[in-house]
Design an enzyme around this catalytic site. Structure first.
Site, short mmCIF file in Angstrom:
data_model
loop_
_atom_site.label_atom_id
_atom_site.label_comp_id
_atom_site.label_asym_id
_atom_site.label_seq_id
_atom_site.Cartn_x
_atom_site.Cartn_y
_atom_site.Cartn_z
N HIS A 68 0.82 -1.23 0.00
CA HIS A 68 0.00 0.00 0.00
C HIS A 68 0.84 1.27 0.00
O HIS A 68 0.34 2.35 -0.31
CB HIS A 68 -1.03 -0.01 1.15
CG HIS A 68 -0.49 0.24 2.51
ND1 HIS A 68 -0.22 -0.78 3.40
CD2 HIS A 68 -0.19 1.38 3.16
CE1 HIS A 68 0.22 -0.26 4.54
NE2 HIS A 68 0.25 1.06 4.41
N ASP A 99 0.11 -7.50 1.23
CA ASP A 99 0.54 -6.12 1.48
C ASP A 99 2.07 -5.97 1.57
O ASP A 99 2.59 -5.28 2.44
CB ASP A 99 -0.14 -5.55 2.75
CG ASP A 99 -0.13 -4.03 2.75
OD1 ASP A 99 0.37 -3.42 1.78
OD2 ASP A 99 -0.62 -3.43 3.73
N SER A 178 4.37 2.53 7.88
CA SER A 178 4.09 1.40 6.99
C SER A 178 5.31 0.97 6.20
O SER A 178 5.98 1.80 5.58
CB SER A 178 2.99 1.77 6.00
OG SER A 178 1.75 1.53 6.58
#
Lengths: 483, 499
Positions: A68, A99, A178
């Protein structure tokens, strides 16, 4: 009641010892300049957005991060620890289901003096980890320490409809973290990826088993994804049910409740088979296995398999124990239930009518209450029809996503945003059918039939053919189709 | 001499000028109230209410409705709120003695009821009101009811005529929307034009009330008096407007575009050949139909053709319909099906019927009905019931399945161990190999266990597909569950007086 929403976190993470005494040097800041599409006007891109995340160097001069962080990227820039120079990077492999992504940097100078981080083992619950990253609130690298709170299957919100092993920690994981490494004793024990609003001190990271699965998958140069067995296994705890299947009132074993029609396990597993062991893991009556000291749903036992592998499953069928090999495959069929990235939606515009495949991304354009606005036909088509009425062969349901106003379609008011059933008598099962049906010779008025309420619309062929170029020009559509 | 400021002089002038008008308005209202006083009655209704989460429990509820004297011994009101009544009392003059009352006739589809009071002293001085034969948007409407011992009378202004679904049924008919300052109306309040009834209020949302017009009421009551009331009829086909002229061209319709396109043909009364998908309806009951589906009603102007099923007809009547089919004109006679809640697998309403249920060792089964689905709104404040239940809402009964039964709840017990976390209702497909459409089917299926087990098969869903429970231990488990959870009976099946 306070609601809990798990969100992907575009940010990075922490500090450590052991395998690499200065892991922060291998932690990379990532800038993504991305642009996605409007799913109800699929020729149109949205505005360019800038987001940041974190990554880290792994062996083979590759940067690992979250999918992402780099989805819909038009340009990716990466920066080294305490280095002002930006370097251009490219996505080499991306796994939207788990992911994770791997980036490449062409400029060899980028790698000078950098040591790759190594992937370690699944950390123990209550052990301490440190996340490294570049979260919001500053420009410098940030380190946060926390303990491993819980290990179980988590829904990976980037893909939206799949669950894999996830590790919960109380280390702060904030936007920007992230893709950052979670370090224990100098080894990477996870990749920070999502947090939960509504819960305090709750962040999640992707564990080594998922990271290694991804890295192994791409070894042949292609990412296939996590395959599925296509079965539903549920707890088997009712004494009478157990007895009816030849089991003791209490004891191990869960029951196959459903084998999906599209499953490769069809013909190998049957409903009411009792699953006793999956890939070496004994199965409890609550459909769980013991995985490295954590009780998880037995689907975790299937997650080690790659596309094309077979998983050994021990079952009890009609009182007889036997071992079967369950083929594991990745199918495209469930794709419309997943969030989609990096793939431009297919469409066809004719007479101002916009035809595009049904997808969850498209339905979200209906607004916040899309599940209600979509209507039961559309909802059923999206979620259930494939598995429940496979005899209706519609691999790619098509919706009339909208009508671009023009005199040729000005009177077509009834059926915008509806599922298309037939055009000129031809059943519509994929976008190519629409193109073909509208090109049928000898038709003066096109007849379009819809699934919702069995409604119909008509469109004059001559008028539509004439209007097409003007409509495309008026609305700035460079191509009438993307097939 | 004292000079008044100009503004004050103007105010006084206005007051002086308005004084006679105010007196006149009061006098009109007083006149109206004196007309209504001997005709307006208030009903106090006590009834049983049910909780579909625990269908074996009952509570009581009260409501007050308005009614109007329409004959020497009967009052007229709406049917709404009269189901499952335990006691009804009538009061005249808005105060004083209550008289026991009973329903003489009720039709929930028509949403009308006639109520009588046996005590003759109730009727002394009461005067029937006449129903208007024609109601016009230009009429001056007054709405009345008893409130706190006084008569509340409010002006109501016409807003529009709408062809809309009956409040308690599935057919559409012409109703008036009126704007009024009266609040919480919709319980049979009479709306008058002069000293005649223009209609009854059936609902209200904010300041807009819905009026069931007197001509409709007369139509139904006259048929009832004559003994010819066959129930409300309706068109069971679906059409769409044809404002798009390309539709007419596609169907090679001759001349100017008109009529509507049938997209779902008739199914009831064996009339699948009478009205079919692809027919273009151009005339119904002698009235031309335009491309939006309207006809020109002699009383109300442009109305949707649905109103023609009730305007002069009842169930069973033949309605002439002119259609364009396969390039030819055809005249068909459509026999109006009787509107019935059973035309759907999930009946929208169930009046004067206690909720059915059956408990098998803690597994609670109930029919899937409109009232059951509405519990999500009533108790959980959610917009709709779960998708997997709502999905069946508009399905028609089939040859194999007339209705649906759900596993609505699990009362935890060792017997149902393993199923106790089943919180989402599941729609039953079969039990012991037998299709289950209702609880009688279910009870019958439980008499024939398979090899000592009850095998319960559910419709496809995201949830468990099959349950197996012990047949032999079922009776003891059920007894235990009833005692533990304080439930008197293991079942209530309609028409079986509790057992």
């Amino acid at each position: 009641m306070r609601s809990t929403i798990i969100l992907p976190i575009l940010l990075g993470a922490a500090a450590a010892l052991g395998g690499n005494s200065a892991p922060e040097k291998s932690v990379i800041q990532i800038y993504n300049f991305g642009q996605s599409v409007a799913w109800d006007a699929p020729w149109r891109f949205t505005g360019v957005g800038r987001s940041t995340g974190t990554g880290f160097l792994i062996k083979g001069k590759r940067i690992m991060t979250n999918a992402h962080v780099v989805s819909w990227a038009k340009q990716i820039l990466v920066r080294r620890y305490q280095d002002p120079r930006p370097y251009a990077a490219k996505v080499k492999f991306i796994g939207h289901d788990c992911d994770l992504a791997v980036l490449e940097v062409e400029d060899e100078a980028f790698f000078e003096g950098l040591e790759p981080l190594e992937v370690g083992e699944l950390p123990k619950v209550r052990s301490t980890v440190i996340t490294y990253g570049y979260p919001a609130g500053g420009e410098q690298i940030s380190y946060t320490r926390g303990v491993v709170s819980r290990i179980e299957l988590q829904t990976y919100v980037h893909i939206g409809n799949l669950a894999f092993l996830g590790v919960q920690t109380d280390a702060a994981i904030n936007p920007g973290n992230s893709g950052g490494p979670v370090i224990q004793e100098g080894m990477v024990v996870g990749v920070a990826f999502q947090g939960a609003t509504g819960l305090e001190n709750t962040g999640f990271f992707i564990p080594p088993s998922v990271i290694n699965h991804f890295l192994k998958d791409v070894e042949d140069g292609t990412y296939h994804g996590f395959p599925r067995a296509g079965i539903r296994v549920i707890a088997l705890q009712n004494p009478a049910y157990r007895k009816s299947l030849g089991l003791a009132a209490t004891g191990p074993g869960a029951r196959v409740d459903l084998v999906l029609p599209s499953s490769a396990a069809k013909g190998i597993l049957e409903e009411d088979d009792v699953i006793l062991n999956v890939a070496g893991f004994d199965v409890g009556s609550d459909a769980s296995i013991m995985y490295e000291g954590n009780r998880l749903n037995l689907t975790a036992g299937f997650h080690g398999a790659q596309h094309g592998d077979k998983v050994q499953v021990k079952i009890l069928r009609k009182g007889q124990e036997q071992s079967v090999q369950v083929p594991m495959t990745v199918t495209e069929e469930e794709k419309m239930l997943s969030n989609q990235y990096d793939v431009l939606p297919r469409y066809y515009v004719y007479g101002g009518l916009i035809f595009t495949p049904l997808s969850i991304d498209y339905l979200r354009t209906l607004g916040r209450n899309w599940a209600d606005s979509a209507g039961s036909e559309m909802f059923y088509e999206l979620y259930y029809r494939r598995n429940e009425k496979p005899e209706v062969n519609r691999p790619e349901p098509i919706v009339l996503a909208g009508v671009l106003a023009h005199p040729v379609n000005a009177n077509m008011k009834a059926q915008s945003r509806s599922l298309v059933s037939k055009i000129n008598g031809k059943a519509i099962t994929k976008l190519e059918d629409v193109v073909e049906a509208l090109a049928q010779p000898g038709v003066k008025e096109h007849l379009i039939e819809f699934l919702q309420n069995d409604g119909v619309e008509c469109l004059s062929r001559d008028e539509a053919d004439q209007a097409n170029p003007k409509i495309l020009k008026t609305y700035g559509i460079t191509k009438d189709r993307r097939l | 001499m004292i000079q008044l400021p100009l503004s004050m002089r103007l105010t006084l002038a206005l007051l002086i000028a308005l004084a006679p008008l105010g007196t006149m308005a009061r006098s009109t209202r007083d006149d109206a109230q004196s007309v209504m006083r001997p005709s307006l009655v208030e009903l106090e209704v006590a009834r049983k209410l049910f909780d579909y989460q625990t269908p074996w429990t009952r509570t009581s509820g009260n409501l007050r409705k308005s009614a109007l004297v329409v004959s020497a011994d009967q009052v007229l009101t709406t049917a709404d709120g009269l189901s499952n009544l335990t006691l009804m009392r009538a009061q005249r003059d808005g105060r004083g003695k209550y008289y026991e009352a009973s329903v003489v006739w009720v039709d929930y589809h028509a949403n009308l009821a006639l109520v009588k009071v046996e005590d003759s002293s109730f009727w002394k001085g009461l005067k029937p009101v006449e129903l208007l034969t024609k109601v016009s948007p230009s009429d001056e409407f007054q709405v009345h009811r008893w409130k706190g011992g006084n008569m509340e009378s409010r002006k109501a202004e016409f807003s529009q005529v709408v062809v809309r679904q009956s409040k308690l049924s599935l057919y559409d008919f012409a109703q008036f929307e009126l704007t009024t300052e009266m609040t919480a109306a919709g319980w049979g309040e009479p709306v008058m034009v002069g000293n005649k009834l223009a209609g009854l209020l059936t609902s209200q949302a904010r300041n807009t009330a819905t009026l069931m017009p007197a001509p409709f009421i007369r139509h139904v009551l006259d048929a009832h008096k004559k003994g010819s009331f066959a129930g409300m009829g309706f068109f069971d086909f679906t059409w769409q407007p044809t404002e798009n002229p390309a539709i007419h061209r596609r169907y090679e319709f001759p001349g100017e575009p008109r009529g509507v396109l049938v997209i779902d043909g008739a199914k009831l009364n064996g009339q699948t050949n009478v009205i079919q998908r692809g027919d273009i309806i151009v005339q119904v009951d002698g009235f031309d139909i335009d491309t939006q589906g309207n006809y020109l009603d002699p009383m109300f102007g442009r109305l949707l053709l649905e109103n023609l099923s009730t305007r002069q007809h009842f169930a069973g009547d033949q309605v002439p319909i002119k259609i364009w089919r396969h390039g030819k004109w055809a005249e068909v006679r459509f026999r109006l099906p009787k509107v019935d809640y059973g035309i759907r697998q999930v009946p929208e309403h169930q009046f004067d019927q206690e909720p059915e249920y059956l408990i098998l060792g803690g597994l609670v089964f109930q029919p899937l009905t409109g009232p059951y689905l509405r519990r999500w709104q009533d108790y959980y404040n959610e917009a709709t019931a779960p998708f997997r239940l709502n999905y069946y809402k508009n399905d028609a009964p089939t040859k194999d399945r007339s209705g649906l039964v759900v596993l609505s709840n699990v009362l935890p017990d060792p017997y149902n161990l393993g199923y106790q976390d089943q919180h989402s209702p599941l729609v039953v497909s079969q039990i012991n190999g037998r299709t289950v459409s209702n609880l009688k089917d279910l009870a019958e299926a439980l008499r024939q266990p398979k090899d000592g087990y009850h095998v319960i098969q559910y419709m496809k869903s995201d949830n468990i597909k099959r349950m197996v429970v012990d047949a032999e231990g079922a009776a003891a488990a059920t007894k235990r569950v009833l005692e533990r959870y304080g439930i008197e009976n293991d079942r209530f099946l309609a028409g079986t007086a509790g057992k």
